[in-house]
Design a protein around this motif. Structure first.
Motif, PDB file in Angstrom:
ATOM      1  N   ALA A 266       0.741  -1.090   0.163  1.00 34.07           N
ATOM      2  CA  ALA A 266      -0.020  -0.015   0.027  1.00 34.07           C
ATOM      3  C   ALA A 266       1.014   1.330  -0.090  1.00 34.07           C
ATOM      4  O   ALA A 266       0.429   2.194  -0.604  1.00 34.07           O
ATOM      5  CB  ALA A 266      -1.059   0.048   1.118  1.00 34.07           C
ATOM      6  N   ASP A 267       1.998   1.099   0.568  1.00 31.85           N
ATOM      7  CA  ASP A 267       2.946   2.396   0.784  1.00 31.85           C
ATOM      8  C   ASP A 267       3.900   2.644  -0.591  1.00 31.85           C
ATOM      9  O   ASP A 267       4.058   3.705  -0.933  1.00 31.85           O
ATOM     10  CB  ASP A 267       3.611   2.224   2.148  1.00 31.85           C
ATOM     11  CG  ASP A 267       3.140   2.561   3.317  1.00 31.85           C
ATOM     12  OD1 ASP A 267       1.850   3.298   3.183  1.00 31.85           O
ATOM     13  OD2 ASP A 267       3.582   2.139   4.233  1.00 31.85           O
ATOM     14  N   ARG A 268       3.976   1.410  -1.188  1.00 32.12           N
ATOM     15  CA  ARG A 268       4.609   1.504  -2.340  1.00 32.12           C
ATOM     16  C   ARG A 268       3.793   2.202  -3.290  1.00 32.12           C
ATOM     17  O   ARG A 268       4.044   2.977  -4.170  1.00 32.12           O
ATOM     18  CB  ARG A 268       5.105   0.174  -2.874  1.00 32.12           C
ATOM     19  CG  ARG A 268       5.933   0.254  -3.883  1.00 32.12           C
ATOM     20  CD  ARG A 268       6.084  -1.226  -4.463  1.00 32.12           C
ATOM     21  NE  ARG A 268       5.912  -1.458  -6.027  1.00 32.12           N
ATOM     22  CZ  ARG A 268       5.340  -0.966  -6.899  1.00 32.12           C
ATOM     23  NH1 ARG A 268       4.524   0.150  -6.519  1.00 32.12           N
ATOM     24  NH2 ARG A 268       5.238  -1.273  -8.394  1.00 32.12           N
ATOM     25  N   GLU A 269       2.429   1.690  -3.311  1.00 33.00           N
ATOM     26  CA  GLU A 269       1.683   2.498  -4.361  1.00 33.00           C
ATOM     27  C   GLU A 269       1.226   3.695  -4.075  1.00 33.00           C
ATOM     28  O   GLU A 269       1.025   4.647  -5.039  1.00 33.00           O
ATOM     29  CB  GLU A 269       0.375   1.554  -4.245  1.00 33.00           C
ATOM     30  CG  GLU A 269       0.281   0.135  -4.920  1.00 33.00           C
ATOM     31  CD  GLU A 269      -0.873  -0.683  -4.753  1.00 33.00           C
ATOM     32  OE1 GLU A 269      -1.823  -0.160  -4.401  1.00 33.00           O
ATOM     33  OE2 GLU A 269      -0.875  -1.983  -5.073  1.00 33.00           O
ATOM     34  N   ALA A 270       1.197   3.965  -3.094  1.00 40.17           N
ATOM     35  CA  ALA A 270       1.005   5.543  -2.578  1.00 40.17           C
ATOM     36  C   ALA A 270       2.280   6.264  -2.641  1.00 40.17           C
ATOM     37  O   ALA A 270       1.859   7.723  -2.682  1.00 40.17           O
ATOM     38  CB  ALA A 270       0.418   5.583  -1.165  1.00 40.17           C
ATOM     39  N   GLY A 271       3.158   5.853  -2.898  1.00 41.74           N
ATOM     40  CA  GLY A 271       4.524   6.708  -3.346  1.00 41.74           C
ATOM     41  C   GLY A 271       5.094   7.046  -1.846  1.00 41.74           C
ATOM     42  O   GLY A 271       6.041   8.115  -1.963  1.00 41.74           O
ATOM     43  N   VAL A 272       4.968   6.341  -0.727  1.00 45.20           N
ATOM     44  CA  VAL A 272       5.388   6.989   0.443  1.00 45.20           C
ATOM     45  C   VAL A 272       7.002   6.572   0.434  1.00 45.20           C
ATOM     46  O   VAL A 272       7.748   7.471   0.971  1.00 45.20           O
ATOM     47  CB  VAL A 272       5.023   5.945   1.837  1.00 45.20           C
ATOM     48  CG1 VAL A 272       5.693   6.049   3.034  1.00 45.20           C
ATOM     49  CG2 VAL A 272       3.525   6.421   1.908  1.00 45.20           C
ATOM     50  N   PHE A 273       7.428   5.602  -0.132  1.00 46.30           N
ATOM     51  CA  PHE A 273       8.829   5.218  -0.392  1.00 46.30           C
ATOM     52  C   PHE A 273       9.728   6.285  -1.289  1.00 46.30           C
ATOM     53  O   PHE A 273      10.846   6.763  -0.912  1.00 46.30           O
ATOM     54  CB  PHE A 273       9.223   3.943  -0.873  1.00 46.30           C
ATOM     55  CG  PHE A 273       8.836   2.691   0.119  1.00 46.30           C
ATOM     56  CD1 PHE A 273       9.223   2.705   1.440  1.00 46.30           C
ATOM     57  CD2 PHE A 273       7.558   2.027  -0.388  1.00 46.30           C
ATOM     58  CE1 PHE A 273       8.729   1.878   2.368  1.00 46.30           C
ATOM     59  CE2 PHE A 273       7.146   1.043   0.403  1.00 46.30           C
ATOM     60  CZ  PHE A 273       7.810   0.713   2.001  1.00 46.30           C
ATOM     61  N   ASP A 274       8.962   6.808  -2.170  1.00 44.25           N
ATOM     62  CA  ASP A 274       9.525   8.045  -2.975  1.00 44.25           C
ATOM     63  C   ASP A 274       9.813   9.172  -2.225  1.00 44.25           C
ATOM     64  O   ASP A 274      10.647  10.035  -2.014  1.00 44.25           O
ATOM     65  CB  ASP A 274       8.692   8.194  -4.156  1.00 44.25           C
ATOM     66  CG  ASP A 274       8.641   7.193  -5.280  1.00 44.25           C
ATOM     67  OD1 ASP A 274       9.477   6.167  -5.181  1.00 44.25           O
ATOM     68  OD2 ASP A 274       7.608   6.804  -5.736  1.00 44.25           O
TER      69      ASP A 274
ATOM     70  N   ALA B  24      16.330  -3.207  -1.681  1.00 47.27           N
ATOM     71  CA  ALA B  24      16.672  -3.678  -3.057  1.00 47.27           C
ATOM     72  C   ALA B  24      15.471  -3.973  -3.788  1.00 47.27           C
ATOM     73  O   ALA B  24      15.341  -3.565  -4.903  1.00 47.27           O
ATOM     74  CB  ALA B  24      17.788  -4.888  -2.945  1.00 47.27           C
ATOM     75  N   ALA B  25      14.578  -4.757  -3.122  1.00 45.20           N
ATOM     76  CA  ALA B  25      13.355  -5.034  -3.766  1.00 45.20           C
ATOM     77  C   ALA B  25      12.283  -3.951  -4.115  1.00 45.20           C
ATOM     78  O   ALA B  25      11.763  -3.936  -5.288  1.00 45.20           O
ATOM     79  CB  ALA B  25      12.501  -6.393  -3.100  1.00 45.20           C
ATOM     80  N   ILE B  26      12.447  -3.168  -3.064  1.00 47.91           N
ATOM     81  CA  ILE B  26      11.591  -1.903  -3.514  1.00 47.91           C
ATOM     82  C   ILE B  26      11.949  -0.991  -4.552  1.00 47.91           C
ATOM     83  O   ILE B  26      11.400  -0.407  -5.458  1.00 47.91           O
ATOM     84  CB  ILE B  26      11.535  -1.174  -2.135  1.00 47.91           C
ATOM     85  CG1 ILE B  26      10.671  -1.836  -1.133  1.00 47.91           C
ATOM     86  CG2 ILE B  26      10.829   0.505  -2.134  1.00 47.91           C
ATOM     87  CD1 ILE B  26       9.256  -2.004  -1.293  1.00 47.91           C
ATOM     88  N   ARG B  27      13.353  -0.992  -4.584  1.00 50.17           N
ATOM     89  CA  ARG B  27      14.140  -0.233  -5.626  1.00 50.17           C
ATOM     90  C   ARG B  27      14.024  -0.623  -6.949  1.00 50.17           C
ATOM     91  O   ARG B  27      13.803  -0.141  -7.967  1.00 50.17           O
ATOM     92  CB  ARG B  27      15.516   0.060  -5.269  1.00 50.17           C
ATOM     93  CG  ARG B  27      15.873   1.230  -4.188  1.00 50.17           C
ATOM     94  CD  ARG B  27      17.449   1.598  -4.134  1.00 50.17           C
ATOM     95  NE  ARG B  27      18.172   0.357  -3.552  1.00 50.17           N
ATOM     96  CZ  ARG B  27      18.455   0.154  -2.222  1.00 50.17           C
ATOM     97  NH1 ARG B  27      17.857   1.076  -1.377  1.00 50.17           N
ATOM     98  NH2 ARG B  27      19.297  -0.775  -1.960  1.00 50.17           N
ATOM     99  N   ALA B  28      13.929  -2.094  -6.886  1.00 53.31           N
ATOM    100  CA  ALA B  28      13.825  -2.648  -8.369  1.00 53.31           C
ATOM    101  C   ALA B  28      12.371  -2.620  -8.859  1.00 53.31           C
ATOM    102  O   ALA B  28      12.242  -2.314  -9.949  1.00 53.31           O
ATOM    103  CB  ALA B  28      14.070  -4.173  -8.142  1.00 53.31           C
ATOM    104  N   ALA B  29      11.317  -2.718  -7.999  1.00 45.93           N
ATOM    105  CA  ALA B  29      10.018  -2.382  -8.232  1.00 45.93           C
ATOM    106  C   ALA B  29       9.899  -0.952  -8.760  1.00 45.93           C
ATOM    107  O   ALA B  29       9.069  -0.832  -9.489  1.00 45.93           O
ATOM    108  CB  ALA B  29       9.086  -2.600  -7.190  1.00 45.93           C
ATOM    109  N   ARG B  30      10.532  -0.011  -8.118  1.00 47.88           N
ATOM    110  CA  ARG B  30      10.420   1.533  -8.508  1.00 47.88           C
ATOM    111  C   ARG B  30      11.139   1.632  -9.862  1.00 47.88           C
ATOM    112  O   ARG B  30      10.352   2.513 -10.717  1.00 47.88           O
ATOM    113  CB  ARG B  30      11.174   2.511  -7.504  1.00 47.88           C
ATOM    114  CG  ARG B  30      11.031   3.800  -7.897  1.00 47.88           C
ATOM    115  CD  ARG B  30      11.826   4.531  -7.061  1.00 47.88           C
ATOM    116  NE  ARG B  30      11.394   4.376  -5.503  1.00 47.88           N
ATOM    117  CZ  ARG B  30      12.617   4.480  -4.504  1.00 47.88           C
ATOM    118  NH1 ARG B  30      13.712   4.728  -4.886  1.00 47.88           N
ATOM    119  NH2 ARG B  30      12.089   4.191  -3.385  1.00 47.88           N
ATOM    120  N   ASP B  31      11.877   0.975 -10.548  1.00 42.31           N
ATOM    121  CA  ASP B  31      12.391   1.202 -11.863  1.00 42.31           C
ATOM    122  C   ASP B  31      11.680   0.478 -12.718  1.00 42.31           C
ATOM    123  O   ASP B  31      10.767  -0.086 -12.813  1.00 42.31           O
ATOM    124  CB  ASP B  31      13.916   0.759 -11.909  1.00 42.31           C
ATOM    125  CG  ASP B  31      14.829   1.433 -10.782  1.00 42.31           C
ATOM    126  OD1 ASP B  31      14.457   2.634 -10.529  1.00 42.31           O
ATOM    127  OD2 ASP B  31      15.853   1.042 -10.352  1.00 42.31           O
TER     128      ASP B  31
END
Length: 156
Positions: free
Chosen positions: A13-21, A149-156
């Motif tokens: 949910a936080d990845r989709e909402a852009g929290v990590f960005d 690393a998985a979050i960064r790979a999913a972002r690209d």
């Protein structure tokens, strides 16, 4: 099984909402965010399981020594289960329907922790709990980096 329940809400949910960005823009690394999520994930299920052991031990008429070994095994193994859960959630965060795969990925990885933690209860030696604690410590050290690393790979 209690560590699998919150996996769908742990990262996706936080990845989709852009929290990590937003955290990356503010200078907070993904590793720090994943380490905080690891602690939060462990706190969401492990203390409750440890507390549930007290009435369960009374129902099963466990001795005080067996209850102490059970608590030691749970405290040694649950951080590793939380770490495996965090890595699994981060790997599946970019997939639709990834929660269905979470149990299939997490279960084989958690088997060594469960076997060695339960082996400590069957025998009087402490080697199983020590192995579970060492494996949990290793997993907790690796988990923030692997999940980031998985979050960064999913972002690209």
């Amino acid at each position: 099984l209690a560590s699998i329940l919150p996996l769908d809400r742990l990262v996706a949910a936080d990845r989709e909402a852009g929290v990590f960005d937003q955290l990356a823009l503010r200078g907070i690394s993904e590793e720090v965010a994943m380490a905080a999520r690891l602690v939060a994930h462990w706190l969401s299920f492990a203390p409750l399981i440890v507390l549930a052991c007290l009435p369960a031990s009374a129902l099963l008429s466990l001795s005080g020594e067996t209850l102490a070994r059970l608590m030691l095994s749970l405290l040694a193994g649950t951080p590793g289960l939380a770490a495996i859960g965090l890595i699994t959630a981060a790997l599946l965060a970019s997939l639709r329907g990834g929660t269905a795969l979470a149990g299939l990925i997490l279960a084989p990885l958690a088997v060594p922790l469960v076997i060695f933690g339960a082996g400590h209860l069957a025998r009087d030696d402490i080697s199983g709990a020590l192995f579970a604690a060492a494996f949990s410590l290793l997993l907790c050290a690796i988990a923030p980096f692997a999940a980031a690393a998985a979050i960064r790979a999913a972002r690209d």
